[in-house]
Design a protein around this motif. Structure first.
Motif, short mmCIF file in Angstrom:
data_model
loop_
_atom_site.label_atom_id
_atom_site.label_comp_id
_atom_site.label_asym_id
_atom_site.label_seq_id
_atom_site.Cartn_x
_atom_site.Cartn_y
_atom_site.Cartn_z
N LEU A 111 1.90 22.97 55.82
CA LEU A 111 0.42 22.39 55.15
C LEU A 111 0.52 22.13 53.67
CD1 LEU A 111 -2.22 23.74 57.90
CD2 LEU A 111 -0.68 22.44 58.19
N GLU A 112 1.02 22.97 52.73
CA GLU A 112 1.04 22.30 52.28
C GLU A 112 1.32 21.31 51.67
OE1 GLU A 112 -1.56 22.56 48.02
OE2 GLU A 112 -1.93 23.46 49.97
N ALA A 113 2.73 21.38 51.55
CA ALA A 113 3.39 20.76 51.19
C ALA A 113 3.13 18.73 52.12
CB ALA A 113 5.01 20.90 51.52
N ALA A 114 2.61 18.95 52.84
CA ALA A 114 2.46 18.08 54.07
C ALA A 114 1.61 17.26 53.40
CB ALA A 114 1.68 18.26 55.13
N ARG A 115 0.51 18.48 52.50
CA ARG A 115 -0.89 17.30 51.83
C ARG A 115 0.14 16.95 50.52
NH1 ARG A 115 -5.25 18.97 48.52
NH2 ARG A 115 -3.97 20.73 47.68
N PHE A 116 0.62 17.11 49.89
CA PHE A 116 1.43 17.16 48.89
C PHE A 116 1.76 15.42 48.65
CE2 PHE A 116 0.67 21.09 47.17
CZ PHE A 116 -0.72 20.42 45.63
N VAL A 117 2.62 15.34 50.31
CA VAL A 117 2.63 14.43 50.48
C VAL A 117 2.17 13.05 50.74
CG1 VAL A 117 4.93 12.57 52.34
CG2 VAL A 117 5.37 15.25 51.49
N TRP A 118 1.13 13.43 51.60
CA TRP A 118 0.17 12.46 52.11
C TRP A 118 -0.63 11.84 50.38
CZ3 TRP A 118 -2.21 8.94 54.69
CH2 TRP A 118 -3.42 8.57 54.21
N LYS A 119 -0.75 12.48 49.10
CA LYS A 119 -1.92 12.52 48.68
C LYS A 119 -0.33 11.58 47.67
CE LYS A 119 -4.46 16.47 47.36
NZ LYS A 119 -6.15 15.83 45.64
N ARG A 120 0.35 11.25 47.48
CA ARG A 120 1.67 10.74 46.18
C ARG A 120 2.38 9.67 47.76
NH1 ARG A 120 5.23 15.86 47.12
NH2 ARG A 120 6.58 15.20 48.52
N ALA A 121 2.50 9.61 48.68
CA ALA A 121 2.30 8.12 49.43
C ALA A 121 1.92 7.16 48.72
CB ALA A 121 2.44 8.87 50.61
N PRO A 122 2.46 6.06 48.43
CA PRO A 122 1.40 4.81 48.30
C PRO A 122 0.49 4.85 48.63
CG PRO A 122 4.51 4.25 47.51
CD PRO A 122 3.63 5.51 48.74
N ALA A 123 -0.47 3.91 49.11
CA ALA A 123 -1.41 3.38 49.28
C ALA A 123 -0.56 2.26 50.85
CB ALA A 123 -2.41 2.37 48.51
N ALA A 124 0.00 1.50 50.48
CA ALA A 124 0.37 0.83 51.65
C ALA A 124 1.55 1.45 52.56
CB ALA A 124 1.70 0.35 51.15
N ALA A 125 1.61 2.87 51.99
CA ALA A 125 2.26 3.78 52.89
C ALA A 125 1.30 4.33 54.31
CB ALA A 125 3.43 5.19 52.19
N GLN A 126 -0.13 5.00 53.09
CA GLN A 126 -1.39 5.41 53.27
C GLN A 126 -1.60 4.54 54.33
OE1 GLN A 126 -3.87 6.98 50.60
NE2 GLN A 126 -2.13 8.76 50.11
#
Length: 136
Positions: free
Chosen positions: A70-85
């Motif tokens: 879960l922590e790794a997933a959270r960091f992927v979300w945080k560093r994903a560009p806004a367009a990807a989010q």
């Protein structure tokens, strides 16, 4: 010329997508996440558009959830560009992740069901999470 360079740049991306799809179907979540992480590093350097890589971010998020990282997933979300989010698959994958973060498997199952899983890899991964009862 420029079109040829653009095609050359798109080729490794398409190869990566095919690899991620194959790993998703094989159930090799660890290799899938590793492939997505490598692609993420390459995408930053190659300057591919975030919209084109959204399916890899979604697969990376869902792969981490399948591995209960879960922590790794959270960091992927945080560093994903806004367009990807903003992409439906990426935000849908993170909706599942947020529910799991809160240990709310009912909400995780609902997010999986409501998700817009249009890419082959995300669809395969979301189905695997559903079979596991929402990822918990």
């Amino acid at each position: 010329g420029a079109a040829q360079a653009g095609a050359a740049q798109a080729q490794p991306f398409m190869t990566t997508v095919a690899t991620v799809e194959r790993l998703a179907e094989a159930g090799d979540w660890t290799a899938l996440v590793s492939t997505c992480e490598d692609a993420e590093l390459d995408l930053v350097h190659d300057d591919l558009e975030a919209a084109a890589s959204a399916q890899l971010y979604a697969a990376q998020l869902l792969g981490h959830l399948l591995l209960r990282e879960l922590e790794a997933a959270r960091f992927v979300w945080k560093r994903a560009p806004a367009a990807a989010q903003a992409h439906a698959e990426v935000s849908g994958a993170w909706a599942v992740g947020k529910a799991l973060w809160r240990r709310d498997t009912t909400a995780a199952r609902a997010a999986l069901t409501a998700g817009s899983w249009t890419s082959k890899a995300a669809s395969t991964l979301a189905s695997a999470l559903e079979r596991r009862g929402g990822g918990g």
